[in-house]
Design a protein around this motif. Structure first.
Motif, PDB file in Angstrom:
ATOM      1  N   PRO A   7      11.722 -35.985 -24.382  1.00  0.00           N
ATOM      2  CA  PRO A   7      12.542 -36.376 -23.007  1.00  0.00           C
ATOM      3  C   PRO A   7      13.284 -37.563 -22.964  1.00  0.00           C
ATOM      4  N   GLU A   8      13.064 -38.442 -23.537  1.00  0.00           N
ATOM      5  CA  GLU A   8      13.735 -39.688 -23.609  1.00  0.00           C
ATOM      6  C   GLU A   8      14.816 -39.888 -24.900  1.00  0.00           C
ATOM      7  N   ASP A   9      15.992 -40.056 -24.312  1.00  0.00           N
ATOM      8  CA  ASP A   9      17.203 -40.235 -25.342  1.00  0.00           C
ATOM      9  C   ASP A   9      17.243 -41.507 -26.193  1.00  0.00           C
ATOM     10  N   GLN A  10      16.645 -42.465 -25.236  1.00  0.00           N
ATOM     11  CA  GLN A  10      16.479 -43.990 -25.910  1.00  0.00           C
ATOM     12  C   GLN A  10      15.244 -44.675 -25.477  1.00  0.00           C
ATOM     13  N   VAL A  11      14.529 -45.180 -26.246  1.00  0.00           N
ATOM     14  CA  VAL A  11      13.672 -46.041 -25.876  1.00  0.00           C
ATOM     15  C   VAL A  11      13.700 -47.584 -26.418  1.00  0.00           C
ATOM     16  N   ASN A  12      13.610 -48.488 -25.626  1.00  0.00           N
ATOM     17  CA  ASN A  12      13.798 -50.010 -25.886  1.00  0.00           C
ATOM     18  C   ASN A  12      12.533 -50.681 -25.942  1.00  0.00           C
ATOM     19  N   VAL A  13      12.318 -51.446 -26.810  1.00  0.00           N
ATOM     20  CA  VAL A  13      10.830 -52.071 -26.881  1.00  0.00           C
ATOM     21  C   VAL A  13      11.148 -53.508 -27.541  1.00  0.00           C
ATOM     22  N   ALA A  14      10.445 -54.404 -27.043  1.00  0.00           N
ATOM     23  CA  ALA A  14      10.565 -55.771 -27.867  1.00  0.00           C
ATOM     24  C   ALA A  14       9.622 -55.755 -28.902  1.00  0.00           C
TER      25      ALA A  14
END
Lengths: 116, 116
Positions: A7-14
């Protein structure tokens, strides 16, 4: 027919934070489930698979995934993300009962960006 | 681990010419190989399933006369893009599976084809 949804095109994480990449699937029978990672201009690298047994599967580079039959999900997780984990991740499913050519169906992919 | 070698990694050709891409399983026998096409920022699209010693099975919409597949041995499959046109420019990836039913697919590093 079998299908996979990411469902997510992109995931951003630190960097250092937990990473989760979501995947749900649909098959008529019981599934074989896989996660692959792709770096730019490269083929796919196998991370882990669920075949049977323990629902929590551990794979390469510290990744793991949990098979949840009731929710038809197979989310990929890593407790502490690294910048080098930035890549494109694909979930894939194959129906064990699928007789025609053992086809693997891929999700649309999720781009993971880990920021320092 | 299982290694799949794909060659060439990049090729540029003129419109109307043919290009052959090789896919080799280096340390295992692959009775079945798969050819995928990947467009930018998209998932993998299965083009055909290649079985050793028999004709390939093409997915719907894939022209078998344009994308010739040969699987002459248990370790080699080739994809020939005939009379290439600019719209054939893409990233082509092969994969192979071992003989155990639940084995994961192992992927080559892909071939970036550019048709001018």
């Amino acid at each position: 027919a079998q299908s996979v949804a990411q469902p997510e095109d992109q995931v951003n994480v630190a960097e250092g934070n937990p990473l989760t990449v979501k995947c749900t699937y649909s098959v008529s029978g019981n599934p074989y489930l896989f996660w692959y990672v792709q770096y730019p201009n490269r083929g796919l690298q196998f991370l882990l698979k669920y075949i049977t047994g323990d629902n929590l599967v551990k794979g390469s580079y510290g990744f793991e995934a949990e098979f949840n039959k009731s929710q038809t999900s197979f989310h990929l997780k890593k407790p502490s993300a690294l910048v080098s984990d930035s890549a494109l991740y694909f979930c894939a499913v194959r129906d064990r009962a699928e007789a025609a050519g053992n086809k693997l169906t891929f999700g649309g992919g999720t781009r993971v960006l880990v920021k320092p | 681990g299982a290694v799949v070698s794909q060659h060439p990694s990049r090729v540029i050709c003129k419109s109307g010419t043919s290009v052959k891409i090789e896919c080799r399983s280096l340390d295992f026998q692959a009775t079945t190989m798969f050819w995928y096409r990947q467009f930018p920022k998209q998932s993998l699209m299965l083009m055909a399933t290649s079985n050793e010693g028999s004709k390939a099975t093409y997915e719907q919409g894939v022209e078998k006369d344009k994308f010739l597949i040969n699987h002459a041995s248990l370790t080699l499959s080739t994809l020939t893009v005939t009379s290439a046109h600019p719209e054939d420019s893409s990233f082509y990836i092969c994969s192979a599976r071992g003989q155990v039913d639940n084995s994961p697919l192992h992927f080559g590093n892909g071939t970036r084809l550019t048709v001018t």
